[in-house]
Motif scaffolding. Structure first.
Motif, PDB file in Angstrom:
ATOM      1  N   THR A 104      58.114 -18.101  73.673  1.00 26.01           N
ATOM      2  CA  THR A 104      59.282 -17.222  73.706  1.00 26.01           C
ATOM      3  C   THR A 104      59.909 -17.026  72.339  1.00 26.01           C
ATOM      4  O   THR A 104      60.731 -16.121  72.165  1.00 26.01           O
ATOM      5  CB  THR A 104      60.361 -17.771  74.653  1.00 26.01           C
ATOM      6  OG1 THR A 104      60.743 -19.083  74.219  1.00 26.01           O
ATOM      7  CG2 THR A 104      59.843 -17.841  76.081  1.00 26.01           C
ATOM      8  N   HIS A 105      59.550 -17.874  71.368  1.00 19.49           N
ATOM      9  CA  HIS A 105      60.164 -17.774  70.048  1.00 19.49           C
ATOM     10  C   HIS A 105      59.212 -18.333  69.002  1.00 19.49           C
ATOM     11  O   HIS A 105      58.543 -19.346  69.237  1.00 19.49           O
ATOM     12  CB  HIS A 105      61.480 -18.566  70.020  1.00 19.49           C
ATOM     13  CG  HIS A 105      62.338 -18.304  68.821  1.00 19.49           C
ATOM     14  ND1 HIS A 105      62.084 -18.855  67.583  1.00 19.49           N
ATOM     15  CD2 HIS A 105      63.451 -17.550  68.672  1.00 19.49           C
ATOM     16  CE1 HIS A 105      63.016 -18.460  66.724  1.00 19.49           C
ATOM     17  NE2 HIS A 105      63.864 -17.662  67.364  1.00 19.49           N
ATOM     18  N   MET A 106      59.137 -17.655  67.850  1.00 19.72           N
ATOM     19  CA  MET A 106      58.376 -18.169  66.712  1.00 19.72           C
ATOM     20  C   MET A 106      59.280 -18.200  65.479  1.00 19.72           C
ATOM     21  O   MET A 106      60.287 -17.485  65.420  1.00 19.72           O
ATOM     22  CB  MET A 106      57.136 -17.306  66.447  1.00 19.72           C
ATOM     23  CG  MET A 106      57.435 -15.898  65.978  1.00 19.72           C
ATOM     24  SD  MET A 106      55.925 -14.979  65.535  1.00 19.72           S
ATOM     25  CE  MET A 106      55.092 -14.828  67.124  1.00 19.72           C
ATOM     26  N   THR A 190      56.639  -5.831  67.845  1.00 21.35           N
ATOM     27  CA  THR A 190      57.135  -6.984  68.614  1.00 21.35           C
ATOM     28  C   THR A 190      56.119  -8.119  68.640  1.00 21.35           C
ATOM     29  O   THR A 190      56.260  -9.060  69.415  1.00 21.35           O
ATOM     30  CB  THR A 190      57.485  -6.575  70.060  1.00 21.35           C
ATOM     31  OG1 THR A 190      56.306  -6.108  70.725  1.00 21.35           O
ATOM     32  CG2 THR A 190      58.557  -5.510  70.083  1.00 21.35           C
ATOM     33  N   SER A 191      55.087  -8.026  67.790  1.00 14.78           N
ATOM     34  CA  SER A 191      54.030  -9.041  67.788  1.00 14.78           C
ATOM     35  C   SER A 191      54.366 -10.239  66.922  1.00 14.78           C
ATOM     36  O   SER A 191      53.666 -11.255  66.964  1.00 14.78           O
ATOM     37  CB  SER A 191      52.717  -8.421  67.313  1.00 14.78           C
ATOM     38  OG  SER A 191      52.831  -7.955  65.972  1.00 14.78           O
ATOM     39  N   TYR A 192      55.448 -10.143  66.125  1.00 17.91           N
ATOM     40  CA  TYR A 192      55.748 -11.210  65.177  1.00 17.91           C
ATOM     41  C   TYR A 192      57.245 -11.194  64.838  1.00 17.91           C
ATOM     42  O   TYR A 192      57.895 -10.151  64.831  1.00 17.91           O
ATOM     43  CB  TYR A 192      54.939 -11.017  63.885  1.00 17.91           C
ATOM     44  CG  TYR A 192      55.075 -12.168  62.915  1.00 17.91           C
ATOM     45  CD1 TYR A 192      54.247 -13.280  63.018  1.00 17.91           C
ATOM     46  CD2 TYR A 192      56.059 -12.162  61.937  1.00 17.91           C
ATOM     47  CE1 TYR A 192      54.406 -14.359  62.152  1.00 17.91           C
ATOM     48  CE2 TYR A 192      56.221 -13.228  61.078  1.00 17.91           C
ATOM     49  CZ  TYR A 192      55.386 -14.329  61.188  1.00 17.91           C
ATOM     50  OH  TYR A 192      55.556 -15.396  60.350  1.00 17.91           O
ATOM     51  N   GLY A 201      59.437 -12.921  73.488  1.00 23.27           N
ATOM     52  CA  GLY A 201      58.081 -13.374  73.242  1.00 23.27           C
ATOM     53  C   GLY A 201      57.039 -12.742  74.129  1.00 23.27           C
ATOM     54  O   GLY A 201      57.142 -11.587  74.526  1.00 23.27           O
ATOM     55  N   GLY A 202      56.016 -13.537  74.436  1.00 18.93           N
ATOM     56  CA  GLY A 202      54.915 -13.035  75.238  1.00 18.93           C
ATOM     57  C   GLY A 202      53.737 -13.992  75.201  1.00 18.93           C
ATOM     58  O   GLY A 202      53.912 -15.200  74.996  1.00 18.93           O
ATOM     59  N   PRO A 220      53.268  -8.457  75.349  1.00 15.38           N
ATOM     60  CA  PRO A 220      54.713  -8.704  75.399  1.00 15.38           C
ATOM     61  C   PRO A 220      55.110  -9.263  76.761  1.00 15.38           C
ATOM     62  O   PRO A 220      54.395  -9.088  77.754  1.00 15.38           O
ATOM     63  CB  PRO A 220      55.310  -7.312  75.175  1.00 15.38           C
ATOM     64  CG  PRO A 220      54.230  -6.516  74.525  1.00 15.38           C
ATOM     65  CD  PRO A 220      52.944  -7.060  75.068  1.00 15.38           C
ATOM     66  N   ARG A 221      56.269  -9.908  76.809  1.00 17.49           N
ATOM     67  CA  ARG A 221      56.710 -10.614  78.012  1.00 17.49           C
ATOM     68  C   ARG A 221      56.624  -9.747  79.267  1.00 17.49           C
ATOM     69  O   ARG A 221      56.207 -10.208  80.316  1.00 17.49           O
ATOM     70  CB  ARG A 221      58.158 -11.093  77.786  1.00 17.49           C
ATOM     71  CG  ARG A 221      58.813 -11.830  78.947  1.00 17.49           C
ATOM     72  CD  ARG A 221      58.148 -13.151  79.249  1.00 17.49           C
ATOM     73  NE  ARG A 221      58.013 -13.976  78.060  1.00 17.49           N
ATOM     74  CZ  ARG A 221      57.196 -15.024  77.975  1.00 17.49           C
ATOM     75  NH1 ARG A 221      56.425 -15.341  79.008  1.00 17.49           N
ATOM     76  NH2 ARG A 221      57.111 -15.722  76.868  1.00 17.49           N
TER      77      ARG A 221
END
Length: 310
Positions: A104-106, A190-192, A201-202, A220-221
């Motif tokens: 969900t988060h990077m 939305t990939s990074y 996230g996803g 994606p989520r």
């Protein structure tokens, strides 16, 4: 990170030629038991201190809450010797598989250089598959292979949707920057980084087969296939991957005994090199990382699960 873990889990046999069988689950309270912590000097010259498990635990750099795994850097202290952070590698190694990471988060922000990757022994002879990687305030993920000599990709025969940046996977390839590898940039913002985090996230799914090659999908989520959420993944139904690396001009022998790796680096030979020129970040990278702890409140991984199928 695996004691008696949820690791050698159930084997699911689906009535399909494309069926994958769940073999390893890295999840919940046993997640860290399946990994070794690497408190090493950073080989990419980062402004970082990788710490051991006991230090990470006592410093609050790792935690599991409501089955969500968190790995972060110190965001409290001025750290003259580099920012304390995490680098872990799976105790088990792999020679093929379907790797499905739900997060969900990077980590993101000026000075950061996070990565989720597979890497072999005696680098680069065992190969490397970078599944999530980027620096600073990057918005689009880079997916890259690094190998020994004689491994190239033909973009015209690739079926991926991403943009080819380089196509010679060898770390010492002529005509490319050192260690550029063969690299694909995702077309999704939305990939990074911040875009990824804002969208909750996803899933990153990586298929590695000796016979055909390596493919990476990002979902994606809100677009995760139901066969993934049900535990019956079927890559044949997913459409084109973000990155497709076919083994047509590269032998599968370039990839062997790969360990699953997560890290959070700072500055170094990539993030530091483009810190000012491409991302217009403040001051110098090392000074910023050392002296601005509160700037790293977004420098963390939140992982729901990592599942490996064979």
């Amino acid at each position: 990170m695996r004691l008696t873990t949820v690791f050698s889990v159930t084997t699911l046999l689906l009535g399909s030629a494309s069926a994958w069988n769940l073999t390893d689950t890295y999840q919940g309270s046993t997640f860290f038991d399946g990994f070794n912590f690497s408190n090493i000097t950073d080989p990419t010259k980062g402004t970082v201190q990788y710490v051991d498990r006991a230090t990470a635990q006592s410093s609050g750099l790792i935690s599991v809450k409501n089955n969500v795994i968190t790995m972060k850097a110190d965001d409290t202290n001025v750290t003259p010797n580099g920012r304390p952070s995490i680098r872990i590698a799976s105790k088990k190694t792999y020679n093929s598989g379907l790797f499905i990471l739900d997060l969900t988060h990077m980590p993101t922000g000026c000075g950061t250089w996070p990565a989720y990757w597979l890497v072999g022994p005696k680098w680069p002879n065992g190969g490397e598959i970078d599944i999530i990687e980027g620096v600073n305030n990057q918005t689009n993920n880079h997916i890259t292979l690094h190998t020994s000599a004689n491994c190239q990709m033909d973009p015209t025969s690739s079926n991926g949707t991403g943009k080819w940046l380089t196509n010679n996977c060898a770390v010492n390839a002529t005509g490319q920057s050192p260690n550029a590898g063969c690299s694909v940039q995702s077309s999704s913002a939305t990939s990074y980084g911040r875009g990824f985090n804002s969208a909750q996230g996803g899933v990153y799914a990586t298929q590695w087969k000796d016979t055909t090659g390596i493919q990476v999908w990002f979902f994606p989520r809100r677009s995760i296939p139901s066969d993934i959420t049900s535990g019956h993944p079927n890559p044949a139904s997913w459409g084109k991957p973000t990155a497709d690396f076919p083994f047509s001009k590269c032998s599968s022998n370039h990839f062997s005994n790969l360990a699953i790796t997560f890290d959070l680096d700072f500055c170094g030979v990539w993030a530091g090199a483009v810190y000012k020129s491409q991302f217009h970040c403040p001051g110098t990278c090392s000074d910023y990382v050392i002296n601005q702890p509160k700037a790293f409140s977004e420098a963390y991984w939140n992982i729901n699960s990592l599942k490996v199928y064979q």
